[in-house]
Scaffold this active site. Structure first.
Site, PDB file in Angstrom:
ATOM      1  N   THR A   1      19.620  13.379  -9.866  1.00 27.24           N
ATOM      2  CA  THR A   1      19.897  14.213  -8.682  1.00 27.24           C
ATOM      3  C   THR A   1      18.617  14.378  -7.858  1.00 27.24           C
ATOM      4  OG1 THR A   1      19.450  16.243  -9.923  1.00 27.24           O
ATOM      5  CG2 THR A   1      21.748  15.557  -9.789  1.00 27.24           C
TER       6      THR A   1
ATOM      7  N   GLU B   1      20.967   5.400   0.761  1.00 26.95           N
ATOM      8  CA  GLU B   1      22.058   6.295   1.173  1.00 26.95           C
ATOM      9  C   GLU B   1      22.425   6.099   2.633  1.00 26.95           C
ATOM     10  OE1 GLU B   1      20.771   9.781  -1.637  1.00 26.95           O
ATOM     11  OE2 GLU B   1      21.678  10.622   0.167  1.00 26.95           O
TER      12      GLU B   1
ATOM     13  N   ARG C   1      15.904  11.598  -6.272  1.00 32.51           N
ATOM     14  CA  ARG C   1      15.948  10.676  -5.135  1.00 32.51           C
ATOM     15  C   ARG C   1      16.366   9.304  -5.663  1.00 32.51           C
ATOM     16  NH1 ARG C   1      16.253  14.501  -2.379  1.00 32.51           N
ATOM     17  NH2 ARG C   1      14.954  15.142  -0.613  1.00 32.51           N
TER      18      ARG C   1
ATOM     19  N   HIS D   1      25.239  13.416  -2.578  1.00 30.27           N
ATOM     20  CA  HIS D   1      24.004  14.198  -2.395  1.00 30.27           C
ATOM     21  C   HIS D   1      24.322  15.678  -2.112  1.00 30.27           C
ATOM     22  CE1 HIS D   1      19.544  13.662  -1.041  1.00 30.27           C
ATOM     23  NE2 HIS D   1      19.736  14.864  -1.557  1.00 30.27           N
TER      24      HIS D   1
HETATM   25  C1  GLV Z   1      17.697  17.754  -1.142  1.00 31.49           C
HETATM   26  O1  GLV Z   1      17.836  16.617  -1.547  1.00 31.49           O
HETATM   27  C2  GLV Z   1      16.440  18.399  -1.018  1.00 31.49           C
HETATM   28  O2  GLV Z   1      15.394  17.756  -1.219  1.00 31.49           O
HETATM   29  O3  GLV Z   1      16.424  19.604  -0.666  1.00 31.49           O
END
Ligand code: GLV
Ligand code: GLV
Length: 341
Positions: free
Chosen positions: A241, A272, A243, A290
């Protein structure tokens, strides 16, 4: 004050921005892709830039902002911004740390549980009307808690910052054994209860779940590549979760196809919104757009934080969440002040 936002942020933030100056937004359309020319045109006129992670704020964009006072990113991650260039140009950059830690860890945990227990394919099976009779081997998954054989499962956390530590706290409630890899804070990890420091190889070899919580930079690009996936257990799951480019997505597709690992849960992707060829056809992966920080409260809080940083930039005050605070002491900043004042 002219404040330029590449896209809309939640209302709570927009209110603050409108109170601080003349706000323009490249597009009002929620899911429109913002052309680079619109970003450049907006930045040329702006005193403050509010950026979202979907827009690249590279050296050329920053250089176009001749009267710019700072950049306020609406995200905790800021790999969309060339911070080195910003510092050289005398521009403070801010992010939104802290407020999304638990929300992001919650969704990471959701991915972990859904991939281990086949929640998504089982839901599809129900909807397709395939459930005819209960049976002992319907959607067999992996345990998260000790489960049938009584041994604790191992969670390997790569990157033990705010979100990594929030995962560790959740893991303790599930009686998991926790391994963490984060060389600069090895001493901190060694001093904590219920978590052991592990080098990458051992973490990959011993974990039942590997979860990634580093930021994206040159050192973490493709940190999880084909060789790393080969080191994982064939029963293990990978969660990302953080990158997308931290994981070599094509290598992951191959590993999932050939069952080198049991499954993956992904909220982020290398390119993405595209996905690597073949990923979406696989059943042993849960894929989300995301949304790790996407709770109503957290997104509002991110918006007010981002807006307050933007207001500080506008007032030439030290911004609360500056990622390059050394900029304030630099000659580049001083000469920018002289130019814009
Ligand atoms: C979301 O991906 C963030 O970096 O806040
Ligand atoms: C399952 O539904 C059980 O009762 O064991």
């Amino acid at each position: 004050m002219k404040i330029f936002a590449t896209r809309k942020i939640p209302e709570a933030g927009l209110e603050i921005l409108k109170g601080a100056g003349d706000l323009s937004i490249a597009t009002e359309i929620e899911d429109a892709i913002v052309p680079r020319e619109s970003v450049l045109a907006g930045v040329r006129m702006a005193d403050v830039l509010v950026s979202l992670l979907t827009e690249s704020v590279d050296r050329d964009v920053l250089a176009a902002g001749e009267r710019l006072r700072g950049v306020a990113n609406y995200a905790v991650g800021y790999n969309n911004i060339d911070v080195e260039a910003a510092t050289e140009l005398g521009l403070p950059v801010t992010n939104t740390p802290g407020v999304l830690t638990d929300t992001t860890a919650d969704l990471t945990w959701t991915l972990l549980m859904s991939i281990a227990r086949n929640v998504v394919p089982a839901d599809r099976y129900m909807r397709a009307g395939k459930y005819k009779i209960w049976g002992p081997s319907l959607f067999l998954g992996g345990d998260i808690s000790k489960g049938g054989d009584g041994t604790p499962k191992v969670l390997g956390i790569i990157g033990f910052g705010r979100i990594g530590q929030a995962m560790y706290r959740r893991a303790r409630g599930f009686d998991m054994r926790v391994l963490a890899y984060d060389p600069p804070i090895r001493d901190l990890i060694d001093g904590m209860e219920g978590v052991s420091y592990a080098e990458m190889d051992r973490l990959l070899e011993e974990s039942d779940f590997v979860t990634v919580h580093t930021d994206l930079n040159e050192a973490t690009l493709h940190l999880i590549d084909a060789a790393a996936l080969q080191k994982m257990k064939s029963t293990a799951y990978l969660i990302n979760t953080a990158r997308g480019p931290i994981v070599d997505e094509r290598a992951l597709v191959d590993a999932l196809k050939s069952e080198v690992i049991a499954g993956a849960g992904l909220d982020v992707f290398e390119d993405e919104p595209k996905m690597a060829p073949g990923l979406a056809e696989l059943d042993n992966v849960v894929i989300l757009p995301h949304i790790a920080s996407a709770s109503r409260d957290t997104r509002n809080k991110m918006a007010t934080m981002c807006a307050k940083n933007a207001v500080a930039h506008a007032k030439l005050e030290k911004a609360p969440n500056c990622v390059n605070p050394e900029v304030y002491d630099s000659d580049a900043y001083q000469s920018r002040l002289q130019r814009i004042r």
